[in-house]
Design a protein around this motif. Structure first.
Motif, mmCIF file in Angstrom:
data_model
loop_
_atom_site.group_PDB
_atom_site.id
_atom_site.type_symbol
_atom_site.label_atom_id
_atom_site.label_comp_id
_atom_site.label_asym_id
_atom_site.label_seq_id
_atom_site.Cartn_x
_atom_site.Cartn_y
_atom_site.Cartn_z
ATOM 1 N N ARG A 200 0.827 -1.212 0.000
ATOM 2 C CA ARG A 200 0.000 0.000 0.000
ATOM 3 C C ARG A 200 0.853 1.250 0.000
ATOM 4 O O ARG A 200 0.511 2.262 -0.570
ATOM 5 C CB ARG A 200 -0.883 0.048 1.264
ATOM 6 N N PRO A 209 -4.863 0.687 -6.600
ATOM 7 C CA PRO A 209 -5.924 -0.281 -6.863
ATOM 8 C C PRO A 209 -7.071 0.328 -7.660
ATOM 9 O O PRO A 209 -7.786 -0.382 -8.338
ATOM 10 C CB PRO A 209 -6.407 -0.701 -5.474
ATOM 11 N N ILE A 257 -7.805 -6.939 -4.928
ATOM 12 C CA ILE A 257 -7.395 -5.660 -4.331
ATOM 13 C C ILE A 257 -8.522 -4.632 -4.376
ATOM 14 O O ILE A 257 -8.314 -3.451 -4.115
ATOM 15 C CB ILE A 257 -6.118 -5.093 -5.005
ATOM 16 N N ASP A 312 -1.950 -8.540 -0.416
ATOM 17 C CA ASP A 312 -1.795 -7.331 -1.216
ATOM 18 C C ASP A 312 -1.029 -7.674 -2.494
ATOM 19 O O ASP A 312 -0.858 -8.850 -2.816
ATOM 20 C CB ASP A 312 -1.148 -6.192 -0.404
ATOM 21 N N CYS A 313 -0.580 -6.647 -3.226
ATOM 22 C CA CYS A 313 0.074 -6.859 -4.525
ATOM 23 C C CYS A 313 1.148 -7.941 -4.445
ATOM 24 O O CYS A 313 1.315 -8.759 -5.337
ATOM 25 C CB CYS A 313 0.762 -5.592 -5.023
#
Ligand code: HEC
Ligand code: HEC
Ligand code: HEC
Ligand code: HEC
Ligand code: HEC
Ligand code: HEC
Length: 500
Positions: A200, A209, A257, A312-313
């Motif tokens: 983030r 996102p 996401i 997350d990513c």
């Protein structure tokens, strides 16, 4: 020039000389670096870290020397000086001392400001992170240069913005410097990085996102290890986001996401490859679903003791900048880029044999690759070796080069130390959760459906290539006949041991 009597001592004289030499060296190096105007790593190390160290040492030595001398003078009763020195501006010695002190201090403060600024920039540079401790960072620095992020500074992902992470990174950096000097760093460097800054706060500064990607076409070239190096193409329509960008992250891979949802999971190994428990929270409705791996069911009392992570990513794109390719893949790439290699019979097969050995140094790898390839041909097909001698020798050079970009024996690094989580060919990747075996109590599964994440719209050899229209898709055909094994096993069950 007259100076206070306490100045006359060896320590202060030493301090003065050291500081003056330091200043002089600093100026000269500044001028050199202006003239050369290039980022030379060791020059930076000297200019902004070692020399300022000496200057500070010198400047600290002066007052310490003077303090000791004054104590000595007092003890020996040579002067009746009591308490603080009297500042008498009519005295030339005092005048001189004050002038020197003021001039030196101003110059020092100015230099400190410039020096700190430059040292900060230097320590944030790719050259500093990537090449100063050459051997340690070589694997990451080399793969980084061949990645889509080759122009993104290391610190953009590893540190990010804000003072807290800056301080954290400098402290851990200092620890790493000591480990490097002592040679006590782990080889390979462990991954995942435990305290990596959350995506983030790093990735999402450039990609966020709310930026919606729709579908994307992906064209892959493979070569089978047969006599003809048969080319096998696969065209996939990747469902990165929803079918149309205006629909947002309502479906597709980037649905994970979507800020309306949160997925967290529990892992029970240090590479996060084994995920026994997954929770999906709908933040809008408050609905919660828990998926448990039916092949590795853990009691709740164990689950709560295991580390948890919010997805997350990085749980998919864990190798955005350091992607170590496996031998079958980089040899495929070589074949795709150099048409003439395809004409060498059994090229891929012999390359796979040559890359099968674990090598301990780059030199032994280079030697081993050449020897194994040549001896494989001379054992199996001596006539081919004669016929294609020049091409094979030339090809060996290309394989050695590709090896050096993807494997780093000195650091113990190959692709298998650093599994790539996107996809599912060589490691479980998406199938860590999407295996049809993570189920809720009412029977909902995290799906392994081949059309969930992509559709195959073309596959086959050059002479027999099947295509579908863009909206329907084909059932997968495995390039060599393995019956229905590709449905019954994970691709990685074979592909992570098929070749080195
Ligand atoms: C696009 C973002 C990005 C950039 C730029 C980047 N890294 Fe990384 N780096 C990562 C991620 C993500 C990981 C893996 C983290 C994980 O799995 O926990 C990583 C891991 C590492 C590791 C740990 C070993 C490994 O391979 O997992 C080292 C060392 C490293 N990076 C050094 C560097 C250096 C040196 C540079 C600059 C030359 C750099 N990185 C640039 C994102 C980046
Ligand atoms: C400083 C900005 C910046 C940061 C930070 C950054 N990226 Fe990128 N990213 C880029 C740029 C620029 C590209 C290349 C776009 C292109 O090729 O058109 C890119 C491309 C990508 C791509 C597409 C790769 C491809 O093959 O086309 C992915 C995936 C990606 N980034 C993921 C990440 C992840 C994950 C992180 C965090 C670890 C991250 N990025 C951090 C700027 C950044
Ligand atoms: C659930 C896994 C997953 C997560 C989480 C995820 N991605 Fe992706 N992303 C993918 C897949 C799959 C693709 C398509 C890759 C391909 O083409 O093979 C992709 C593609 C991309 C691309 C390239 C898009 C294009 O069309 O070229 C970028 C950039 C990207 N992701 C950035 C991010 C960032 C930033 C995050 C975190 C905010 C993120 N992704 C989170 C799976 C994920
Ligand atoms: C930590 C577990 C986990 C991992 C790893 C994971 N997923 Fe998922 N994925 C889920 C869950 C949970 C769902 C939702 C299942 C449901 O709604 O029944 C999901 C759903 C999806 C969907 C359907 C979204 C929709 O509604 O259209 C896609 C597409 C998808 N995942 C792609 C991927 C890809 C690609 C990867 C690997 C790069 C990946 N996932 C890795 C947990 C995971
Ligand atoms: C959860 C999502 C997901 C599911 C389910 C899934 N795939 Fe994939 N698949 C991916 C992603 C992501 C990639 C791209 C990997 C990359 O970016 O390197 C991929 C790549 C591929 C490729 C291309 C490999 C290559 O390197 O050329 C094939 C073939 C493939 N998948 C077949 C299948 C088959 C067959 C199934 C069903 C058994 C399946 N996939 C199920 C996510 C998925
Ligand atoms: C039972 C073992 C097995 C399973 C399971 C399996 N494969 Fe294979 N695969 C093979 C063998 C053997 C070859 C042939 C290797 C060669 O000749 O190069 C191969 C070759 C390939 C190739 C072309 C060669 C290359 O290296 O580029 C692709 C692409 C491929 N497989 C994709 C998949 C995908 C996708 C899955 C999962 C859906 C899968 N395979 C599952 C055994 C397996």
């Amino acid at each position: 020039m007259k100076l206070p009597p306490s100045y006359r001592n060896w320590l202060s004289a030493f301090g003065t000389v050291t500081a003056l030499c330091g200043f002089l060296a600093f100026f000269v190096l500044q001028i050199i670096s202006l003239i050369i105007n290039e980022n030379i790593v060791y020059l930076g190390l000297l200019t902004y870290i070692i020399i300022p160290g000496f200057i500070v040492l010198g400047l600290v030595a002066i007052p310490i020397g003077m303090y000791r001398k004054r104590k000595q003078i007092k003890k020996e009763g040579l002067s009746a000086q009591e308490g603080w020195p009297k500042i008498d501006l009519n005295d030339t010695a005092t005048q001189n001392a004050i002038t020197i002190f003021v001039v030196v201090s101003v110059v020092f403060v100015l230099l400190t400001v410039v020096g700190t600024w430059k040292a900060y920039h230097y320590s944030e540079s790719v050259a500093f992170c990537g090449t100063l401790c050459h051997q340690v960072m070589e694997p990451e620095h080399t793969t980084y240069q061949n990645s889509p992020h080759a122009r993104v500074k290391c610190v953009e992902c590893h540190v990010g913005e804000g003072a807290d992470w800056l301080v954290k990174s400098k402290i851990s950096g200092l620890r790493q410097v000591f480990k490097t000097i002592a040679g006590s760093y782990p080889r390979p460097i462990p991954t995942p990085i435990e305290n990596l800054r959350p995506a983030r706060e790093t990735c999402e500064r450039c990609h966020w996102p709310e930026k919606f990607y729709a579908h994307k076409i992906r064209n892959e070239k493979h070569f089978i290890a047969d006599s003809a190096n048969t080319e096998w193409n696969i065209i996939l329509k990747m469902k990165v986001g929803a079918e149309h960008a205006s629909l947002g992250n309502t479906s597709g891979s980037h649905w994970h996401i979507n800020t309306d949802y949160e997925i967290d999971y529990v892992y029970d190994d240090d590479k996060r490859e084994s995920i026994p428990w997954v929770r999906l929270i709908n933040k809008v409705t408050g609905d919660v679903m828990v998926f448990v791996d039916e092949e590795n069911p853990l009691p709740d009392s164990t689950v709560i003791t295991l580390p948890t992570r919010v997805m997350d990513c990085m749980d998919c794109h864990n190798r955005p900048s350091h992607n170590f390719l496996s031998p079958p893949i980089y040899v495929n790439n070589l074949l795709a880029a150099n048409g003439h290699l395809q004409a060498i019979p059994w090229f891929k097969k012999s390359a796979m044999e040559a890359l099968n050995d674990p090598y301990n140094t780059l030199d032994s790898a280079f030697l081993g690759i050449r020897e194994t390839m040549l001896s494989w041909y001379s054992n199996e097909y001596p006539e081919l070796l004669q016929q294609h001698n020049a091409e094979i020798s030339n090809a060996v050079g290309l394989i050695q080069k590709a090896f050096a970009l993807n494997a780093f024996p000195k650091m113990g690094v190959t692709y298998s130390n650093y599994p790539q989580h996107i996809g599912h060919m060589e490691t479980k990747g998406c199938f860590r959760c999407h295996d049809d075996k993570h189920t809720t109590t009412d029977g909902r599964v995290i799906s392994k459906d081949c059309n969930l994440c992509h559709t195959i719209i073309g596959q086959g050899t050059v002479s027999s290539f099947a295509t579908s229209d863009i909206n329907s898709g084909l059932e997968f055909t495995h390039p060599v006949d393995i019956g229905s094994d590709w449905k019954d096993y994970f691709c990685s069950d074979c592909h992570n041991t098929l070749f080195p």
